[in-house]
Write a protein that holds these residues in place. Structure first.
Motif, PDB file in Angstrom:
ATOM      1  N   ARG A 147      -6.815   2.906  -5.747  1.00  0.00           N
ATOM      2  CA  ARG A 147      -6.722   3.720  -4.527  1.00  0.00           C
ATOM      3  C   ARG A 147      -7.358   3.003  -3.342  1.00  0.00           C
ATOM      4  NH1 ARG A 147      -8.230  10.006  -5.999  1.00  0.00           N
ATOM      5  NH2 ARG A 147      -6.170  10.635  -6.752  1.00  0.00           N
ATOM      6  N   ILE A 148      -8.526   2.413  -3.572  1.00  0.00           N
ATOM      7  CA  ILE A 148      -9.205   1.692  -2.497  1.00  0.00           C
ATOM      8  C   ILE A 148      -8.387   0.469  -2.074  1.00  0.00           C
ATOM      9  CG2 ILE A 148     -11.255   0.349  -1.910  1.00  0.00           C
ATOM     10  CD1 ILE A 148     -12.896   2.228  -3.596  1.00  0.00           C
ATOM     11  N   ALA A 149      -7.766  -0.209  -3.062  1.00  0.00           N
ATOM     12  CA  ALA A 149      -6.943  -1.375  -2.742  1.00  0.00           C
ATOM     13  C   ALA A 149      -5.775  -0.972  -1.852  1.00  0.00           C
ATOM     14  CB  ALA A 149      -6.426  -2.018  -4.027  1.00  0.00           C
ATOM     15  N   ARG A 150      -5.223   0.222  -2.078  1.00  0.00           N
ATOM     16  CA  ARG A 150      -4.118   0.698  -1.240  1.00  0.00           C
ATOM     17  C   ARG A 150      -4.580   0.888   0.202  1.00  0.00           C
ATOM     18  NH1 ARG A 150      -0.778   6.417  -1.843  1.00  0.00           N
ATOM     19  NH2 ARG A 150       0.731   5.995  -0.165  1.00  0.00           N
ATOM     20  N   VAL A 151      -5.784   1.472   0.362  1.00  0.00           N
ATOM     21  CA  VAL A 151      -6.323   1.663   1.707  1.00  0.00           C
ATOM     22  C   VAL A 151      -6.563   0.311   2.377  1.00  0.00           C
ATOM     23  CG1 VAL A 151      -8.328   2.461   3.021  1.00  0.00           C
ATOM     24  CG2 VAL A 151      -7.337   3.921   1.268  1.00  0.00           C
ATOM     25  N   LEU A 152      -7.125  -0.629   1.623  1.00  0.00           N
ATOM     26  CA  LEU A 152      -7.388  -1.951   2.185  1.00  0.00           C
ATOM     27  C   LEU A 152      -6.093  -2.647   2.597  1.00  0.00           C
ATOM     28  CD1 LEU A 152     -10.232  -3.225  -0.183  1.00  0.00           C
ATOM     29  CD2 LEU A 152     -10.438  -2.350   2.155  1.00  0.00           C
ATOM     30  N   PHE A 153      -5.037  -2.438   1.822  1.00  0.00           N
ATOM     31  CA  PHE A 153      -3.737  -3.012   2.176  1.00  0.00           C
ATOM     32  C   PHE A 153      -3.261  -2.444   3.515  1.00  0.00           C
ATOM     33  CE2 PHE A 153       0.904  -2.588   2.248  1.00  0.00           C
ATOM     34  CZ  PHE A 153       1.283  -3.923   2.135  1.00  0.00           C
ATOM     35  N   VAL A 154      -3.417  -1.121   3.696  1.00  0.00           N
ATOM     36  CA  VAL A 154      -3.003  -0.488   4.949  1.00  0.00           C
ATOM     37  C   VAL A 154      -3.851  -1.011   6.108  1.00  0.00           C
ATOM     38  CG1 VAL A 154      -2.807   1.699   6.192  1.00  0.00           C
ATOM     39  CG2 VAL A 154      -2.146   1.573   3.791  1.00  0.00           C
TER      40      VAL A 154
END
Length: 263
Positions: A9-16
């Motif tokens: 989930r955190i990786a998704r935010v970092l991608f955004v």
């Protein structure tokens, strides 16, 4: 919730966030080349980014009411940094933010490139920022501010300050009150508020380490600002938000009247 899912989930935010940095970097290159970008375009790209960031957050969002069809000064209660992407994904707009945000790594740069206005508390620049807000609204660019001046735990509402609402009066636009509520398991969400000495990483770990919460965004009846006093506007907006969030409204307080103009 297992740690692998939290990190995903955190990786998704970092991608955004990386996407946002790329967009802001592109704007920066264009600025160096002398290619101007209108505020309309900045707001549209900002909404594009906010929508993806909002979708990456662990919330189910429900919107009540209708989006305004004309530019307005939006005023909302303030619970967390997540208010910004969740409200920013609704429509192209700019934000009024505290000056410290401009110095934050990544977030401050993104906010500046998106067209945010910054105010330093207690510095005496309220007149300058009011003029900037007025010009912004007169150019038909929606703007959102948090008139409480700080975040709360979602269990109470602080006084709405009216000094900057003069921008809506001067620019002759209406005011759009917004009430945002975070809930979890039918109760007020204790994880969403971003208050005190909380740091962003710890806050993210708490949010993503739990199941999705619920967010209700209420777009309330717009308030006509023409010929009104800013203190009266602030109180009317505060009452409207208070009713939605807690079912009651604070007792009325005296409102200064505009002095009569001699004929």
């Amino acid at each position: 919730m297992n740690r692998l899912r939290v990190y995903a989930r955190i990786a998704r935010v970092l991608f955004v966030v990386g996407l946002g940095l790329s967009m802001a970097g592109l704007f920066g290159i264009f600025e160096r080349l002398g290619i101007a970008h209108s505020m309309v375009r900045r707001q549209r790209w900002s909404r594009f980014f906010m929508a993806r960031l909002g979708n990456a957050l662990p919330f189910r969002v429900t919107v009540h009411g209708e989006l305004p069809k004309v530019p307005m000064l939006w005023v909302s209660n303030h619970v967390s940094w997540t208010d910004i992407p969740l409200l920013g994904m609704l429509t192209p707009m700019s934000f009024l933010s505290k000056a410290e945000v401009r110095t934050w790594p990544v977030a401050g740069w993104l906010a500046a490139k998106a067209g945010s206005l910054f105010i330093r508390r207690g510095s005496g620049d309220s007149q300058l920022i009011r003029k900037q807000m007025t010009r912004h609204l007169q150019q038909q660019h929606p703007l959102l501010m948090f008139p409480e001046g700080t975040t709360t735990d979602g269990r109470s509402l602080r006084t709405f300050h009216g000094r900057l609402l003069s921008a809506a009066i001067d620019s002759e636009v209406a005011m759009q009150p917004v009430a945002i509520r975070y809930a979890r398991d039918g109760e007020i969400d204790s994880l969403a508020p971003f208050i005190g000495d909380d740091d962003l990483l710890s806050h993210l770990m708490r949010l993503f380490g739990n199941d999705r919460g619920d967010v209700q965004i209420h777009l309330l009846k717009p308030i006509d600002c023409q010929g009104r006093e800013r203190a009266a506007l602030a109180f009317e907006a505060q009452q409207a938000v208070q009713r939605v969030l807690f079912g009651d409204a604070p007792e009325a307080r005296p409102v200064p009247l505009r002095p009569a103009i001699a004929a």
